[in-house]
Design a protein around this motif. Structure first.
Motif, mmCIF file in Angstrom:
data_model
loop_
_atom_site.group_PDB
_atom_site.id
_atom_site.type_symbol
_atom_site.label_atom_id
_atom_site.label_comp_id
_atom_site.label_asym_id
_atom_site.label_seq_id
_atom_site.Cartn_x
_atom_site.Cartn_y
_atom_site.Cartn_z
ATOM 1 N N SER A 184 0.849 -1.188 0.000
ATOM 2 C CA SER A 184 0.000 0.000 0.000
ATOM 3 C C SER A 184 0.883 1.236 0.000
ATOM 4 O O SER A 184 1.664 1.464 0.931
ATOM 5 N N LEU A 185 0.746 2.026 -1.082
ATOM 6 C CA LEU A 185 1.549 3.241 -1.219
ATOM 7 C C LEU A 185 0.674 4.489 -1.180
ATOM 8 O O LEU A 185 1.065 5.553 -1.664
ATOM 9 N N LYS A 186 -0.468 4.381 -0.538
ATOM 10 C CA LYS A 186 -1.406 5.491 -0.500
ATOM 11 C C LYS A 186 -0.813 6.720 0.162
ATOM 12 O O LYS A 186 -1.093 7.852 -0.255
ATOM 13 N N HIS A 187 0.003 6.513 1.193
ATOM 14 C CA HIS A 187 0.560 7.639 1.947
ATOM 15 C C HIS A 187 2.046 7.849 1.650
ATOM 16 O O HIS A 187 2.743 8.476 2.445
ATOM 17 N N PHE A 188 2.471 7.377 0.470
ATOM 18 C CA PHE A 188 3.890 7.513 0.104
ATOM 19 C C PHE A 188 3.988 8.078 -1.317
ATOM 20 O O PHE A 188 4.306 7.357 -2.267
ATOM 21 N N PRO A 189 3.709 9.373 -1.460
ATOM 22 C CA PRO A 189 3.703 9.978 -2.803
ATOM 23 C C PRO A 189 5.065 9.968 -3.476
ATOM 24 O O PRO A 189 5.138 9.911 -4.705
ATOM 25 N N GLU A 190 6.153 10.027 -2.696
ATOM 26 C CA GLU A 190 7.474 10.026 -3.324
ATOM 27 C C GLU A 190 7.744 8.713 -4.037
ATOM 28 O O GLU A 190 8.289 8.691 -5.142
ATOM 29 N N GLU A 191 7.376 7.614 -3.412
ATOM 30 C CA GLU A 191 7.570 6.307 -4.026
ATOM 31 C C GLU A 191 6.668 6.142 -5.251
ATOM 32 O O GLU A 191 7.073 5.535 -6.262
ATOM 33 N N VAL A 192 5.457 6.682 -5.164
ATOM 34 C CA VAL A 192 4.542 6.618 -6.310
ATOM 35 C C VAL A 192 5.133 7.362 -7.506
ATOM 36 O O VAL A 192 5.112 6.873 -8.640
ATOM 37 N N ASN A 193 5.656 8.566 -7.269
ATOM 38 C CA ASN A 193 6.275 9.339 -8.357
ATOM 39 C C ASN A 193 7.487 8.623 -8.939
ATOM 40 O O ASN A 193 7.727 8.668 -10.153
ATOM 41 N N GLU A 194 8.259 7.947 -8.078
ATOM 42 C CA GLU A 194 9.433 7.214 -8.549
ATOM 43 C C GLU A 194 9.025 6.084 -9.487
ATOM 44 O O GLU A 194 9.654 5.862 -10.534
ATOM 45 N N ILE A 195 7.941 5.381 -9.154
ATOM 46 C CA ILE A 195 7.453 4.285 -9.999
ATOM 47 C C ILE A 195 6.928 4.829 -11.332
ATOM 48 O O ILE A 195 7.230 4.290 -12.408
ATOM 49 N N ASN A 196 6.153 5.913 -11.267
ATOM 50 C CA ASN A 196 5.593 6.498 -12.501
ATOM 51 C C ASN A 196 6.692 6.978 -13.444
ATOM 52 O O ASN A 196 6.620 6.759 -14.661
ATOM 53 N N ASN A 197 7.705 7.630 -12.898
ATOM 54 C CA ASN A 197 8.786 8.156 -13.731
ATOM 55 C C ASN A 197 9.582 7.036 -14.395
ATOM 56 O O ASN A 197 9.916 7.123 -15.589
ATOM 57 N N LEU A 198 9.869 5.994 -13.626
ATOM 58 C CA LEU A 198 10.628 4.878 -14.198
ATOM 59 C C LEU A 198 9.816 4.168 -15.280
ATOM 60 O O LEU A 198 10.355 3.760 -16.310
ATOM 61 N N PHE A 199 8.507 4.063 -15.071
ATOM 62 C CA PHE A 199 7.664 3.415 -16.083
ATOM 63 C C PHE A 199 7.683 4.213 -17.384
ATOM 64 O O PHE A 199 7.834 3.646 -18.477
ATOM 65 N N ASN A 200 7.487 5.520 -17.304
ATOM 66 C CA ASN A 200 7.468 6.356 -18.513
ATOM 67 C C ASN A 200 8.799 6.317 -19.249
ATOM 68 O O ASN A 200 8.834 6.438 -20.482
#
Length: 546
Positions: free
Chosen positions: A444-460
C-alpha cells in the motif's frame, strides 16, 4: 339614323398633288387611328377647307367603318403613300401602345411567376423535391415556433438572442442549396409525397463521433438555428445529466429487459413513466404543429431496443435513421478505450478482446448490425466517416437531416469537431498499476507519494524498451475478416471496391496490428531486474517505517 357631318377638308401636306387621289383613304386612316386611341387627330394631319369639298357621312367615334368601308388592299396602298411626318406620328402612337403593353405584360408575368414558384415549393411535383408542405413552406417554416416548452431552461433560446439575430440578418446571404442533395440513398417516395413531419433519429453507434454531433445539436438549439429549420429536440425534464444526454433517457426506456447487453441506466422505475409521458406529449405537439424532431443517442445501438414499440410512438412521422460507420477494428479499440477510461474494463485491450465471448458480443453493437436491425422498420442511411471527400458535420446536417438549410450553412462554416476519446497510451500506466496490485497485493503506497512518483517516472522512461503483448494470429484473422465483412454490409460496392475501400482497410490493419492493437505486458515488465530491485528497496523502506 345618326346625323351626318360634313367634312369639307383635305390634307394640306407636302406634295399634296401626289396624294390627292388618296385623300379619302388618308382621311379614313387618320381618323381611324385617333378614334382607336381616343385622341385628337395628329398634328401632321392638318385639315383645311378644300377648294372642292367632299361631303362624307361619319357616325360617332367607333362606328366610322360601318358607313365608309375601304378594302384592305386600298388601305395598304394608302399607307405606303402617307408622308413621312404622318407615318412618324403614327409610329409614335404605336410605340406608346407597345411600351404600355410591355409594362403590363412584365408586371403580369412577374405575378404569375411568383405565384407559380410559391406553389411549386408548397407542392413538390417530383420525387427528388423535398416535402416543403410538411415544413410549412420555405417562407412559413422560418417563422414557425418550435416546442419551446419542451426545451430545458439550460438551453433556452433567449440565452443567445444576439446569435439568433445575426442568423436572421444573414438569412438572405446563405448559399442556395440544391434540393437534390438532401435525398438519402434509401429515401423513398413516401418521404416526399406525404405531408408528414420528419423524425430524424441519430442512432450512433458508440464511438462514431456521437458526442460531437450531440454537442453541436444542443448548440444549434441554443442559438435558434434548429428553430429556423423547423426542428425541435426533446429535453426530458427532471432528470440528471448534461443537455446532450437527455435523449439517452428516451432510448433506454425502449429497452427490453430480457435482451442481452441491456442496462437500464437512468430509465428506472422512478423515471420511466414520466419520461415516456413527456416523450408522448412532445411527439403529439410536434405532429399538431407540423414540426420536425431530431433525436440523437448512441444508446439506440443496443440490440435490446424494442423497434415495434418505438415505431408505434413515432406513428404519424416519416422516420429516418442515420447511422455512422467506422471500421470494425478501429471501432473495437475506441470502444475499449472509452469503457476502460470509465473503469468498466480492468484488463488490457489484448486480454479483454481475447476473453471468450467478448468479440462476439461486440459485433452486435457495430454499425453493420445496428443497420440490419433498424432497416426492417425504418428508412436508414449510413454516413461513412472514412470517406475523404466528406466532412462529417456538414455531411450530417446537409445530406442526412433533410432541408436543414440554416444548420447546414452553420456546419459548413465551422466543420471542426472535438476529440474526446483517450488514447491507449493514457491507459498504459493504469494497467501497469493493476499489474503491480496483482503481484504485490499487500503493498500500500497510499501515503507515500514520493515512491509513487518514482514508480511512474521509471515506467514512462522504460515502457518503450519492453516488447508489447499483441493479439494472437487467429484473433487477428477473425478481426480482419469481420472488418471486411462489415465494410461490404455498410458501404456501397463503388466504395469498398475503390482505392479507399477494402484495399486501404487491409493496409491500415497491418499498421494497427503491430502497434495500436497491442498492449503493455505488465507482468513481463515487473519481472525485469531493475523493477525487482526497485520494489525490493521500496519494501525495505516501508518495513523500517513500519
Amino acid at each position: 339614323m345618326v346625323p351626318t357631318q360634313t367634312l369639307p377638308y383635305t390634307l394640306c401636306c407636302t406634295r399634296a398633288s401626289r396624294l390627292q387621289r388618296y385623300e379619302r383613304y388618308l382621311y379614313f386612316f387618320c381618323y381611324r387611328v385617333t378614334d382607336y386611341l381616343r385622341l385628337p387627330p395628329p398634328a401632321s394631319c392638318r385639315l383645311s377647307p378644300s377648294p372642292t369639298p367632299h361631303t362624307w357621312t361619319m357616325d360617332p367615334p367607333g362606328t366610322f367603318q360601318k358607313h365608309y368601308q375601304v378594302s384592305s388592299s386600298i388601305q395598304k396602298e394608302a399607307l405606303k403613300s402617307v408622308p413621312q411626318i404622318a407615318r412618324r406620328n403614327e409610329n409614335i402612337s404605336s410605340r406608346a401602345r407597345c411600351f404600355i403593353g410591355s409594362i403590363c405584360f412584365i408586371v403580369a408575368g412577374y405575378i404569375i411567376i411568383m405565384f407559380t414558384y410559391r406553389n411549386l415549393l408548397a407542392s413538390p411535383p417530383s420525387i427528388w423535391m423535398i416535402d416543403h408542405d410538411a415544413r410549412g413552406g420555405w417562407d412559413e417554416h422560418f417563422k414557425k415556433q418550435p416546442l419551446d416548452h419542451h426545451l430545458d431552461s439550460t438551453i433556452s433560446v433567449a440565452e443567445d438572442n444576439e446569435s439568433i439575430q445575426q442568423d436572421k440578418n444573414r438569412e438572405n446571404a446563405l448559399p442556395a442549396i440544391d434540393k437534390k442533395i438532401f435525398l438519402s440513398k434509401v429515401a423513398t417516395v413516401e418521404a416526399h409525397s406525404t405531408k408528414k413531419p420528419t423524425a430524424i433519429i441519430h442512432a450512433g453507434p458508440h464511438k462514431t463521433a456521437s458526442t460531437a454531433i450531440q454537442q453541436t445539436i444542443v448548440q444549434y438549439s441554443k442559438r435558434g438555428i434548429l428553430r429556423l429549420d423547423n426542428f425541435a429536440i426533446p429535453m426530458v425534464p427532471n432528470v440528471p445529466g448534461t443537455p446532450r444526454k437527455k435523449s439517452s433517457w428516451i432510448a433506454q426506456c425502449f429497452y427490453n429487459k430480457s435482451e442481452p447487453l441491456v442496462s437500464w441506466y437512468g430509465c428506472d422505475a422512478k423515471h420511466r413513466n414520466d419520461t415516456l409521458d413527456y416523450f408522448t406529449s412532445f411527439l403529439s405537439d410536434a405532429l399538431e404543429s407540423k414540426t420536425n424532431v431530431l433525436i440523437s443517442s448512441e444508446e439506440f445501438d443496443r440490440p435490446g431496443v424494442n423497434m415495434t414499440v418505438l415505431k408505434s410512438y413515432l406513428k404519424g412521422f416519416h422516420v429516418h435513421v442515420v447511422i455512422f460507420y467506422r471500421r470494425f477494428y478501429q471501432w473495437v479499440l475506441s470502444f475499449y478505450n472509452q469503457e476502460a477510461k470509465n473503469g468498466v474494463f480492468q484488463q488490457t485491450f489484448v486480454d479483454w478482446l481475447q476473453t471468450d465471448g467478448n468479440l462476439e458480443t461486440l459485433q452486435l453493437l457495430h454499425t453493420a448490425k445496428v443497420y440490419e436491425r433498424f432497416k426492417v422498420f425504418f428508412d436508414v442511411s449510413i454516413l461513412n466517416i472514412h470517406d475523404a471527400s466528406l466532412s462529417i458535420l456538414p455531411t450530417f446536417f446537409c445530406k442526412h437531416v433533410f432541408v436543414a438549410r440554416h444548420s447546414c450553412a452553420a456546419a459548413t462554416k465551422n466543420p471542426d469537431m472535438t476529440r474526446s476519446n483517450p488514447s491507449s497510451k493514457s491507459l498504459n500506466l493504469r494497467h501497469f498499476w493493476n499489474a503491480i496490485g496483482e503481484k504485490y497485493p499487500t503493498l500500500s503506497l497510499k501515503h507515500f507519494p514520493e515512491e509513487v512518483n518514482e514508480i511512474n517516472n521509471l515506467f514512462n522512461e522504460t515502457v518503450d524498451t519492453f516488447s508489447p503483448k499483441c493479439l494472437s494470429i487467429d484473433t487477428e484473422k477473425i478481426l480482419l475478416n469481420l472488418s471486411i465483412q462489415f465494410e461490404k454490409l455498410a458501404t456501397p460496392p463503388e466504395w469498398y471496391n475503390s482505392e479507399q475501400g477494402i484495399r486501404a482497410l487491409a493496409a491500415e490493419f497491418d499498421n494497427y496490428r503491430a502497434s495500436k492493437l497491442c498492449s503493455i505486458d505488465g507482468k513481463a515488465i515487473l519481472e525485469s531486474k531493475e523493477w525487482v530491485e526497485l520494489f525490493a528497496n521500496i519494501s525495505s523502506k516501508l518495513d523500517k517505517i513500519g
